[in-house]
Every structure is written in C-alpha cells, then in structure tokens.
Motif scaffolding. Structure first.
Motif, PDB file in Angstrom:
ATOM      1  N   ASN A 117       0.823  -1.211   0.000  1.00 60.30           N
ATOM      2  CA  ASN A 117       0.000   0.000   0.000  1.00 60.30           C
ATOM      3  C   ASN A 117       0.855   1.257   0.000  1.00 60.30           C
ATOM      4  OD1 ASN A 117      -2.394  -1.503   0.157  1.00 60.30           O
ATOM      5  ND2 ASN A 117      -2.322  -1.551   2.397  1.00 60.30           N
ATOM      6  N   TYR A 118       2.171   1.080   0.207  1.00 56.91           N
ATOM      7  CA  TYR A 118       3.074   2.228   0.327  1.00 56.91           C
ATOM      8  C   TYR A 118       4.237   2.178  -0.656  1.00 56.91           C
ATOM      9  CZ  TYR A 118       0.536   2.600   4.715  1.00 56.91           C
ATOM     10  OH  TYR A 118      -0.467   2.695   5.652  1.00 56.91           O
ATOM     11  N   VAL A 119       4.667   0.971  -1.040  1.00 57.43           N
ATOM     12  CA  VAL A 119       5.854   0.827  -1.877  1.00 57.43           C
ATOM     13  C   VAL A 119       5.634  -0.231  -2.952  1.00 57.43           C
ATOM     14  CG1 VAL A 119       7.400   1.475   0.032  1.00 57.43           C
ATOM     15  CG2 VAL A 119       6.891  -0.951  -0.385  1.00 57.43           C
ATOM     16  N   ASN A 120       6.546  -0.250  -3.917  1.00 63.02           N
ATOM     17  CA  ASN A 120       6.690  -1.371  -4.843  1.00 63.02           C
ATOM     18  C   ASN A 120       7.809  -2.280  -4.335  1.00 63.02           C
ATOM     19  OD1 ASN A 120       4.858  -0.524  -7.091  1.00 63.02           O
ATOM     20  ND2 ASN A 120       6.283   1.207  -7.232  1.00 63.02           N
ATOM     21  N   PHE A 121       7.884  -3.490  -4.868  1.00 64.26           N
ATOM     22  CA  PHE A 121       9.001  -4.392  -4.583  1.00 64.26           C
ATOM     23  C   PHE A 121       9.777  -4.658  -5.872  1.00 64.26           C
ATOM     24  CE2 PHE A 121       6.501  -6.844  -1.054  1.00 64.26           C
ATOM     25  CZ  PHE A 121       6.687  -5.788  -0.187  1.00 64.26           C
ATOM     26  N   ALA A 122      11.107  -4.592  -5.799  1.00 67.90           N
ATOM     27  CA  ALA A 122      11.974  -5.098  -6.859  1.00 67.90           C
ATOM     28  C   ALA A 122      12.800  -6.218  -6.238  1.00 67.90           C
ATOM     29  CB  ALA A 122      12.871  -4.001  -7.413  1.00 67.90           C
ATOM     30  N   VAL A 123      12.644  -7.420  -6.751  1.00 69.69           N
ATOM     31  CA  VAL A 123      13.206  -8.616  -6.129  1.00 69.69           C
ATOM     32  C   VAL A 123      14.276  -9.226  -7.027  1.00 69.69           C
ATOM     33  CG1 VAL A 123      12.668 -10.875  -5.133  1.00 69.69           C
ATOM     34  CG2 VAL A 123      10.943  -9.050  -5.087  1.00 69.69           C
ATOM     35  N   ALA A 124      15.469  -9.454  -6.468  1.00 63.67           N
ATOM     36  CA  ALA A 124      16.551 -10.099  -7.212  1.00 63.67           C
ATOM     37  C   ALA A 124      16.599 -11.574  -6.850  1.00 63.67           C
ATOM     38  CB  ALA A 124      17.888  -9.439  -6.880  1.00 63.67           C
ATOM     39  N   SER A 125      16.807 -12.416  -7.841  1.00 65.45           N
ATOM     40  CA  SER A 125      16.946 -13.843  -7.572  1.00 65.45           C
ATOM     41  C   SER A 125      18.192 -14.091  -6.746  1.00 65.45           C
ATOM     42  CB  SER A 125      17.016 -14.633  -8.883  1.00 65.45           C
ATOM     43  OG  SER A 125      18.109 -14.191  -9.660  1.00 65.45           O
ATOM     44  N   ARG A 126      18.179 -15.187  -5.984  1.00 65.72           N
ATOM     45  CA  ARG A 126      19.334 -15.543  -5.162  1.00 65.72           C
ATOM     46  C   ARG A 126      19.642 -17.017  -5.299  1.00 65.72           C
ATOM     47  NH1 ARG A 126      19.984 -13.873   0.936  1.00 65.72           N
ATOM     48  NH2 ARG A 126      21.721 -15.264   0.531  1.00 65.72           N
ATOM     49  N   PRO A 127      20.917 -17.367  -5.349  1.00 64.46           N
ATOM     50  CA  PRO A 127      21.267 -18.792  -5.367  1.00 64.46           C
ATOM     51  C   PRO A 127      20.671 -19.500  -4.154  1.00 64.46           C
ATOM     52  CG  PRO A 127      23.197 -17.409  -5.764  1.00 64.46           C
ATOM     53  CD  PRO A 127      22.091 -16.494  -5.347  1.00 64.46           C
TER      54      PRO A 127
END
Length: 229
Positions: free
Chosen positions: A137-147
C-alpha cells in the motif's frame, strides 16, 4: 508537471555491508533509472540475534559502503543519488519495515515511486514481517533472484497469492507506479548473506575473504576497529 521521483530503498542490518549489497543496488539503480537510492541500516532488527554489531557502527559501515557505491555509479555513469538514512536507527523500538514505508511515503509524498529492493529470500520470508500484507500500500518491490532460493519451489501460498495479484512482467510498469507492484528480476543472482560472511571472517582465511567480498572503505573500518574476529 514534474515527473515523480523514483526512489530505491535498500534496508538491512548491514552487519557488514558487502559486495552483494552493492551489486544489487547497482543493478536496480541502472535498470529502474532510480533518481535516488536510500541505504537504511536497521536500528533494532527484531528478527536478528542480540549479538549484532551496534547500530552506530553499522551506520558508519554503511556510510563507507555508500562511498564505494558512489564510485561504482560514477564509473558506470549511473546518475542515481545515494543517501544513507538514519530513519530506523533514530526510531525507538523494533525496526519494522512497515513503519519505515509509512514514514518514507509521508516524507516523499503520494506521487513518489518508492521501490523496496530485496533478495528472493526476503520475499519468501515476507509473511514473517510485521504487517507484511500492508507494505504494497506504500511501496513497490523489486526482487533479485538468489542462489539456493528458488521461488517456484520455496514459495508459500501467501506469497503465491501476493504475486498473482501484484506481479508485473516488465520494469516499465514498476517505474510508472507509485506503489503496489512486484517485479522479480531473474538476470541477477547475488548472495546477500552477511551471517555467512561474518562466520568466514572468523576463519584463518579472513584476509582473503575480506578483500574479495567487502568494499574497500568498509574493510578499512572493519580492520581499524577489529570487528568480526
């Protein structure tokens, strides 16, 4: 009218900050064309061990990491401005992401694009966060893959439903939205385990490990203060 600012948020204990953090920050600053990036060391990380380094020392380490990150941005011609923010350190009580998200939304206004940067492990563990279902409701998420953190195999029902509702397929959607979207980037696989690094620093190979995984200005402070021995 002015174009709304795109502000990246990278939080964590930063105990210590390392090259994984800088790679993640650099990658998203570049592909999301961030105007500003805030590095936010946690004050009292309620899900972490009580043995973490003091907040003020971690803030100093994060400032040092910011110097190395600024050098990388300059070399790569990334125009993103870098800020080291005390918002969680100066706030009393446990450091909850939801409180930080609300405060930053109030600070930057309703039209600013706030993008919370994280690794896939953080997304997987999101249901353990306080008021986690309110964050978008306040932010977006940018998610990086991880091993070793494969979303398709480790994801919970709650996160599956969250992705079904909020995931976007491209960066344009994220760049043009103030909040409410999740972008999962599969082109960057980065390990962000400060815990593993601290354990390695206690080993006989400390010097080699440190120079390979810790930014130079951070390593200088760690060495001078005799940290993580």
């Amino acid at each position: 009218m002015d174009t709304p600012k795109k502000i990246g948020i990278l939080g964590g204990t930063f105990d210590p900050p390392h090259l994984g953090h800088l790679k993640l920050a650099t990658h998203f600053a570049k592909i999301l064309h961030l105007d500003e990036l805030l590095l936010i060391p946690s004050g009292t990380p309620w899900q972490k061990s009580a043995l973490i380094t003091s907040a003020e020392v971690r803030f100093r380490l994060t400032e040092a990491a910011g110097i190395d990150l600024a050098r990388a941005f300059l070399y790569l011609k990334i125009a993103t401005q870098i800020g080291i923010d005390r918002i969680e350190i100066d706030r009393s009580g446990p450091s909850y992401a939801i409180d930080t998200a609300k405060a930053l939304r109030e600070r930057f206004g309703p039209s600013a694009n706030l993008i919370w940067l994280m690794g896939a492990d953080s997304l997987i563990n999101l249901p353990t966060w306080n008021s986690w279902d309110q964050l978008l409701n306040y932010v977006n998420f940018a998610v990086a893959s991880r091993p070793h953190h494969e979303l398709s195999s480790e994801i919970s029902k709650e996160i599956t439903e969250l992705l079904n509702k909020h995931q976007c397929a491209d960066t344009n959607t994220l760049e043009n939205s103030a909040f409410g979207h999740i972008y999962v980037d599969k082109t960057l696989a980065v390990d962000l385990s400060s815990t593993h690094l601290r354990n390695q620093l206690k080993s006989a190979a400390r010097e080699t490990i440190a120079s390979e995984q810790i930014p130079s200005h951070v390593l200088e402070i760690i060495t001078n203060l005799g940290l993580y021995k």
